[in-house]
Design an enzyme around this catalytic site. Structure first.
Site, PDB file in Angstrom:
ATOM      1  N   ASP A 134      13.234 133.905  -2.641  1.00  0.00           N
ATOM      2  CA  ASP A 134      13.679 132.520  -2.813  1.00  0.00           C
ATOM      3  C   ASP A 134      12.677 131.515  -2.266  1.00  0.00           C
ATOM      4  O   ASP A 134      12.686 130.352  -2.640  1.00  0.00           O
ATOM      5  CB  ASP A 134      15.028 132.317  -2.120  1.00  0.00           C
ATOM      6  CG  ASP A 134      16.105 133.026  -2.907  1.00  0.00           C
ATOM      7  OD1 ASP A 134      16.247 134.253  -2.753  1.00  0.00           O
ATOM      8  OD2 ASP A 134      16.772 132.363  -3.718  1.00  0.00           O
ATOM      9  N   GLN A 155      25.478 140.949  -6.127  1.00  0.00           N
ATOM     10  CA  GLN A 155      24.627 140.627  -7.281  1.00  0.00           C
ATOM     11  C   GLN A 155      23.984 141.882  -7.889  1.00  0.00           C
ATOM     12  O   GLN A 155      23.674 141.911  -9.070  1.00  0.00           O
ATOM     13  CB  GLN A 155      23.523 139.641  -6.880  1.00  0.00           C
ATOM     14  CG  GLN A 155      23.992 138.227  -6.622  1.00  0.00           C
ATOM     15  CD  GLN A 155      24.268 137.979  -5.153  1.00  0.00           C
ATOM     16  OE1 GLN A 155      24.706 138.878  -4.434  1.00  0.00           O
ATOM     17  NE2 GLN A 155      24.018 136.774  -4.692  1.00  0.00           N
ATOM     18  N   ASN A 184      14.383 136.297   1.195  1.00  0.00           N
ATOM     19  CA  ASN A 184      15.134 136.784   0.031  1.00  0.00           C
ATOM     20  C   ASN A 184      16.555 137.107   0.474  1.00  0.00           C
ATOM     21  O   ASN A 184      16.918 136.940   1.645  1.00  0.00           O
ATOM     22  CB  ASN A 184      14.437 138.007  -0.577  1.00  0.00           C
ATOM     23  CG  ASN A 184      14.996 138.381  -1.941  1.00  0.00           C
ATOM     24  OD1 ASN A 184      15.150 137.515  -2.812  1.00  0.00           O
ATOM     25  ND2 ASN A 184      15.332 139.647  -2.149  1.00  0.00           N
ATOM     26  N   LYS A 185      17.352 137.581  -0.442  1.00  0.00           N
ATOM     27  CA  LYS A 185      18.767 137.875  -0.195  1.00  0.00           C
ATOM     28  C   LYS A 185      18.959 138.693   1.073  1.00  0.00           C
ATOM     29  O   LYS A 185      18.165 139.594   1.366  1.00  0.00           O
ATOM     30  CB  LYS A 185      19.323 138.613  -1.418  1.00  0.00           C
ATOM     31  CG  LYS A 185      20.777 138.974  -1.378  1.00  0.00           C
ATOM     32  CD  LYS A 185      21.699 137.817  -1.064  1.00  0.00           C
ATOM     33  CE  LYS A 185      21.536 136.625  -1.992  1.00  0.00           C
ATOM     34  NZ  LYS A 185      22.264 135.425  -1.534  1.00  0.00           N
ATOM     35  N   ARG A 193      22.349 131.233 -10.512  1.00  0.00           N
ATOM     36  CA  ARG A 193      21.777 131.487  -9.181  1.00  0.00           C
ATOM     37  C   ARG A 193      20.453 132.195  -9.422  1.00  0.00           C
ATOM     38  O   ARG A 193      20.084 132.494 -10.550  1.00  0.00           O
ATOM     39  CB  ARG A 193      22.730 132.234  -8.247  1.00  0.00           C
ATOM     40  CG  ARG A 193      23.779 133.092  -8.827  1.00  0.00           C
ATOM     41  CD  ARG A 193      23.259 134.262  -9.588  1.00  0.00           C
ATOM     42  NE  ARG A 193      22.350 135.045  -8.757  1.00  0.00           N
ATOM     43  CZ  ARG A 193      21.398 135.816  -9.183  1.00  0.00           C
ATOM     44  NH1 ARG A 193      21.149 135.936 -10.474  1.00  0.00           N
ATOM     45  NH2 ARG A 193      20.630 136.496  -8.367  1.00  0.00           N
ATOM     46  N   GLY A 194      19.733 132.482  -8.313  1.00  0.00           N
ATOM     47  CA  GLY A 194      18.380 133.005  -8.472  1.00  0.00           C
ATOM     48  C   GLY A 194      17.418 131.825  -8.476  1.00  0.00           C
ATOM     49  O   GLY A 194      17.647 130.832  -9.194  1.00  0.00           O
ATOM     50  N   ALA A 195      16.359 131.937  -7.671  1.00  0.00           N
ATOM     51  CA  ALA A 195      15.505 130.776  -7.424  1.00  0.00           C
ATOM     52  C   ALA A 195      14.989 130.090  -8.702  1.00  0.00           C
ATOM     53  O   ALA A 195      15.148 128.870  -8.851  1.00  0.00           O
ATOM     54  CB  ALA A 195      14.352 131.193  -6.507  1.00  0.00           C
ATOM     55  N   ARG A 215      21.892 123.798  -2.798  1.00  0.00           N
ATOM     56  CA  ARG A 215      21.591 125.052  -2.085  1.00  0.00           C
ATOM     57  C   ARG A 215      20.271 124.852  -1.328  1.00  0.00           C
ATOM     58  O   ARG A 215      19.311 124.341  -1.900  1.00  0.00           O
ATOM     59  CB  ARG A 215      21.476 126.245  -3.051  1.00  0.00           C
ATOM     60  CG  ARG A 215      22.822 126.583  -3.725  1.00  0.00           C
ATOM     61  CD  ARG A 215      22.804 127.934  -4.392  1.00  0.00           C
ATOM     62  NE  ARG A 215      22.810 129.014  -3.416  1.00  0.00           N
ATOM     63  CZ  ARG A 215      22.621 130.295  -3.735  1.00  0.00           C
ATOM     64  NH1 ARG A 215      22.392 130.642  -4.998  1.00  0.00           N
ATOM     65  NH2 ARG A 215      22.654 131.223  -2.815  1.00  0.00           N
TER      66      ARG A 215
END
Ligand SMILES: CSC[C@@H](O)[C@@H](O)C(=O)COP(=O)(O)O
Length: 367
Positions: free
Chosen positions: A244, A203, A254-255, A53-55, A90
């Site tokens: 992201d 996370q 972002n998150k 995960r993570g862009a 995603r």
């Protein structure tokens, strides 16, 4: 970065020449396990189930997923199917589309027989590019941290708050938000990181704390709601987060929870920086709140938390009463007006279209 003293990336081609290996991030921090991706479906599952995960890492995994697909079938139909399958994994991180477009553009004109090898080489090149970009972002951020350190009494650390994991686990190496932190720490500048837990998937605690611990960076885990209080009491010198998708006008997706940190930072005069590689800029989007698709994930992530029991087993626990519904928007958008600056591989710029266009004139036109 190092895992148990060994330089490690988050994704690499396996020694068998036919598969890809990743760190299974759903198992961290209590188990360190390597997973093998052999097929397109393995790669798609790794992204959607968040083994990776993570862009930037989503983009890198998608590129290798295209390789795995084209090894099995290099036809035009298979290329389209692989693109569509990976694109559906995603919705929010734009690096996914960016990486898939890079691969499709490069290999579509080739004869089918040449496509798999070309895709493998391009995926490896994209990974190396990501490492170089993140190192350069770190250099830009290091200057900020150095300036702040100069204002502190000798030996006092620069206190940095970060949200989610925009660390090396979210990229191929270095991380984006963490790259300046690692580089400052390695340069002997005292830093201390406030690590947001980042519910629902944690996370921050599962990944960022694990990374910082491995690298020996002083840090403290805090619940998501503590940041505002710490800022009111002068205990946060700056916030650095990842993203992201950043619009051509500087809005930052972002998150979930990032926006609240930005509001608190704004209210308390704490600088709020966003670290981003240029593939995370979506030059086609102007208004982040209206236009960026926000991923809705399953309710189970909200109702349950996983962690280590006193017996040393990893277990999942339900928190709310059985039957209470839960909603899980996974990202939010911080308007550009709340962002002090954008840290890119080409340096620091204001969170505006003019600021981004000055650093990236080749992409500057927006529709
Ligand atoms: C360098 S990573 C930047 C972002 O991708 C990161 O901050 C983030 O929001 C990750 O979300 P995730 O849902 O874990 O993929």
């Amino acid at each position: 970065m190092n895992v148990a003293g060994k330089p490690t990336r988050t994704i690499w081609p396996a020694a068998d020449g036919a598969s890809v290996e990743i760190i299974d991030q759903t198992r961290l921090p209590h188990r360190y396990e390597i997973a093998t991706l052999r097929t397109l479906d393995d790669a798609a599952h790794a992204i959607s189930a968040m083994l990776v995960r993570g862009a930037p890492l989503i983009g890198a995994t998608a590129a290798y997923g295209m390789w795995l697909a084209l090894r099995a079938d290099p036809s035009d139909a298979a290329l389209t199917h692989a693109y569509d399958t990976l694109y559906a994994t995603r919705p929010t991180a734009v690096n996914l589309r960016w990486a898939l477009d890079r691969v499709r553009t490069a290999v579509s004109p080739l004869t089918p027989a040449d496509r798999a090898a070309a895709t493998r080489d391009l995926a490896a090149a994209l990974c190396d590019e990501d490492v170089a970009i993140n190192h350069a972002i770190g250099q830009a951020g290091l200057a900020l941290i150095r300036d702040l350190a100069a204002t502190k009494p000798a030996g006092q650390p620069v206190n940095i708050l970060t949200h989610c994991n925009a660390g090396w686990l979210a990229t191929v190496d270095w991380g984006t938000a963490t790259s300046p932190i690692y580089q400052a720490h390695d340069a002997g500048i005292p830093v201390h990181v406030w690590v947001d837990e980042t519910r629902p998937r944690n996370q921050g605690f599962h990944l960022t704390a694990w990374e910082l611990l491995n690298h020996g960076v002083p840090h403290t885990c805090i619940v998501d709601n503590a940041g505002g209080h710490l800022m009111q009491h002068g205990q946060v010198d700056l916030v650095i987060v990842g993203t992201d998708r950043t619009t051509a006008t500087g809005d930052v997706c972002n998150k979930i929870g990032t926006y609240l940190k930005a509001l608190a930072a704004h209210d308390n005069g704490v600088p709020f920086y966003v670290a981003l590689p240029s593939p995370t800029i979506d030059w086609t989007v102007r208004d982040g709140v209206r236009e960026i698709p926000i991923e809705e994930r399953g309710a189970h992530e909200v109702t349950h938390v996983s962690g280590l029991t006193t017996d040393g087993e990893v277990a999942s626990l339900q928190i709310p009463p059985t039957g209470s519904p839960a909603a899980n928007p996974a990202f939010d958008v911080t308007p550009a007006r709340l962002v002090t600056g954008l840290l890119t591989e080409r340096g620091l710029c204001p969170a505006t279209h003019a600021g981004l266009a000055q650093l990236f004139p080749d992409h500057a036109q927006i529709s």
